[in-house]
Design an enzyme around this catalytic site. Structure first.
Site, short mmCIF file in Angstrom:
data_model
loop_
_atom_site.label_atom_id
_atom_site.label_comp_id
_atom_site.label_asym_id
_atom_site.label_seq_id
_atom_site.Cartn_x
_atom_site.Cartn_y
_atom_site.Cartn_z
N SER A 135 0.82 -1.21 0.00
CA SER A 135 0.00 0.00 0.00
C SER A 135 0.85 1.26 0.00
O SER A 135 1.92 1.32 0.62
CB SER A 135 -0.86 -0.02 1.26
OG SER A 135 -1.39 1.26 1.51
N GLU A 137 0.18 3.62 1.75
CA GLU A 137 0.27 4.00 3.17
C GLU A 137 1.66 3.73 3.72
O GLU A 137 2.07 4.33 4.71
CB GLU A 137 -0.77 3.24 4.00
CG GLU A 137 -2.16 3.81 3.95
CD GLU A 137 -2.29 5.16 4.68
OE1 GLU A 137 -1.88 5.25 5.84
OE2 GLU A 137 -2.81 6.10 4.06
N TYR A 158 -1.57 -0.16 10.70
CA TYR A 158 -1.83 -0.82 9.41
C TYR A 158 -0.60 -0.68 8.50
O TYR A 158 -0.12 -1.65 7.92
CB TYR A 158 -3.06 -0.20 8.75
CG TYR A 158 -3.23 -0.53 7.28
CD1 TYR A 158 -3.78 -1.74 6.89
CD2 TYR A 158 -2.84 0.38 6.29
CE1 TYR A 158 -3.94 -2.05 5.53
CE2 TYR A 158 -3.00 0.09 4.94
CZ TYR A 158 -3.55 -1.12 4.57
OH TYR A 158 -3.70 -1.41 3.24
#
Ligand code: NAP
Ligand code: G4F
Length: 353
Positions: A135, A137, A158
């Site tokens: 990701s 992220e 996460y």
């Protein structure tokens, strides 16, 4: 012989689009499904056929990324050519509420699946290709634009777990010579997006406000910027990564970023609504550490995979709003007929995501 793919997270947004893509290419698709007290296969029901009917190409198996023995058993049974590891507790804000579980499913879950694959390859000598759903992220606070060369700076439990999963993939590739490719995908959305992610929360609210079923939309940080694409385009890049001669890591993005506020404006405008009358700030949707600005540099996937997004930002917003206007019209009709229209419709605002 048809190729066999195994997908974790098959019931999720991406799992459903990827299953459709692989089935259209003639694959036999096997998906891992978590046991739930209610059916959780809504997104794939349209492609699922009764397994008693000969020729069913999508098969489901109970399992969980937190359960190593189930993963081993499924691998032995399915004997996949390709594994797509999409399963995750994928909500960033929720990962602050359940950090340990998120680490278990996202980080350790990937390790468990890689270990199951190692056991299987060791026993059979078979070549298996592995896609890891990384990701943007993972870039977190790193300065945009972000590319494969940008160092990770994760800002949530996460994202930290996804960084661990990414490096497990790299390590197993280097240590054992396995074909493991990490996709580093920027935000991708669709009418199938979970309703607590900001884009879908907005388009659901637009539909429901237009139909008179909801009065306000409560949001957090409107200034965050994301590089949003369409999920249906992005699963194609996953598949392409596993068709290359060599495994590698790729950023998948549009190369264009917009703020949450821009998304709001466009979505409300499309429905002929003035967003300022309906949107309010609720601090419970703010994150302890925010990711302010994600903008991908997709040069490598464009050049090496020959992949390009087909859907524009405006096209994506329009697709989602049109879908949710229609959905809300159906809810309103049910409401008029005497059924409760609010039981699921505003769920995104009851939860803290
Ligand atoms: P999603 O809609 O939230 O789907 C997640 C899937 O994972 C669901 O099928 C879910 O099952 C399953 N799952 C959750 N916990 C699990 C566990 N412990 N064991 C097995 N399966 C589990 O996510 P998505 O948007 O399709 O994303 C797919 C993957 O890409 C995820 O790994 C996500 O982190 C990653 N990713 C997504 C984006 C994006 O913008 N969408 C961007 C970059 C990376 P249930 O249906 O039972 O909940
Ligand atoms: O839609 P979001 O929750 O997505 P986020 O955090 O970017 O994560 C998604 O994309 C990642 C890829 O970059 C995936 F890996 C991950 O699994 C997931 O699919 O939030 C987007 C932005 C954030 O800055 C958030 O603070 O929207 C902001 N936001 C503002 N109000 C909100 C809200 N987000 C949510 N979910 N709910 C709000 O009310």
């Amino acid at each position: 012989m048809a190729k066999r793919a195994l997908i974790t997270g098959v019931t999720g947004q991406d799992g459903s689009y990827l299953s459709e893509l692989l089935l259209s290419k003639g694959y036999e698709v096997h998906g891992i499904v978590r046991r739930a007290s209610l059916f959780n296969t809504d997104r794939i029901d349209h492609i699922y056929h009764d397994p008693h009917v000969a020729g069913a190409k999508l098969q489901l198996h109970y399992g969980d990324l937190t359960d190593a023995s189930a993963l081993r058993t499924i691998l032995e049974k399915v004997e996949p050519d390709e594994i797509y590891n999409l399963g995750a507790q994928s909500h960033v804000k929720v990962s602050f509420d359940v950090p340990e579980y998120t680490g278990e499913a996202v980080g350790m879950g990937t390790l468990r699946l890689l270990e199951a694959m190692r056991g299987y390859i060791g026993r059979t000598g078979k070549g298996v290709r592995f896609y890891q759903a990384g990701s943007s992220e993972m870039f977190g606070a790193a300065k945009p634009p972000q590319s494969e060369a940008t160092p990770f700076y994760p800002r949530s439990p996460y994202a930290v777990a996804k960084v661990a999963a990414h490096w497990y993939g790299v390590n197993y590739r280097e240590a054992y010579g396995y074909f493991i490719s990490n996709g580093i995908l920027f935000n991708h959305e669709s009418p199938r997006r979970g309703e607590t992610f900001v884009t879908r929360k907005i388009t659901r609210a637009v539909g429901r406000i237009k139909s008179g079923l909801q009065e306000k939309l409560y949001l957090g940080n409107l200034d965050a910027k994301r590089d949003w694409g369409f999920a249906g385009d992005y699963v194609e890049a996953m598949w392409l990564m596993l068709q290359q001669e060599k495994p590698d890591d790729y950023v998948v993005a549009t190369g264009e970023a917009h703020s949450v506020k821009e998304f709001v404006e466009l979505a409300f405008d499309y429905a002929g609504l003035d967003w300022q009358k309906y949107v309010e700030l609720d601090p419970r949707y703010l994150r302890p550490t925010e990711v302010d600005y994600l903008l991908g540099d997709p040069s490598k996937s464009r050049n090496a995979l020959n992949w390009q997004p087909k859907t524009s930002f405006k096209g994506l917003v329009t697709m989602m709003v049109e879908h949710d206007l229609e959905l809300a019209r159906g809810e309103a009709a049910m409401h008029e007929a005497g059924f409760s229209a609010t039981s699921r419709g505003n769920a995104s605002q009851r939860l803290s995501g």
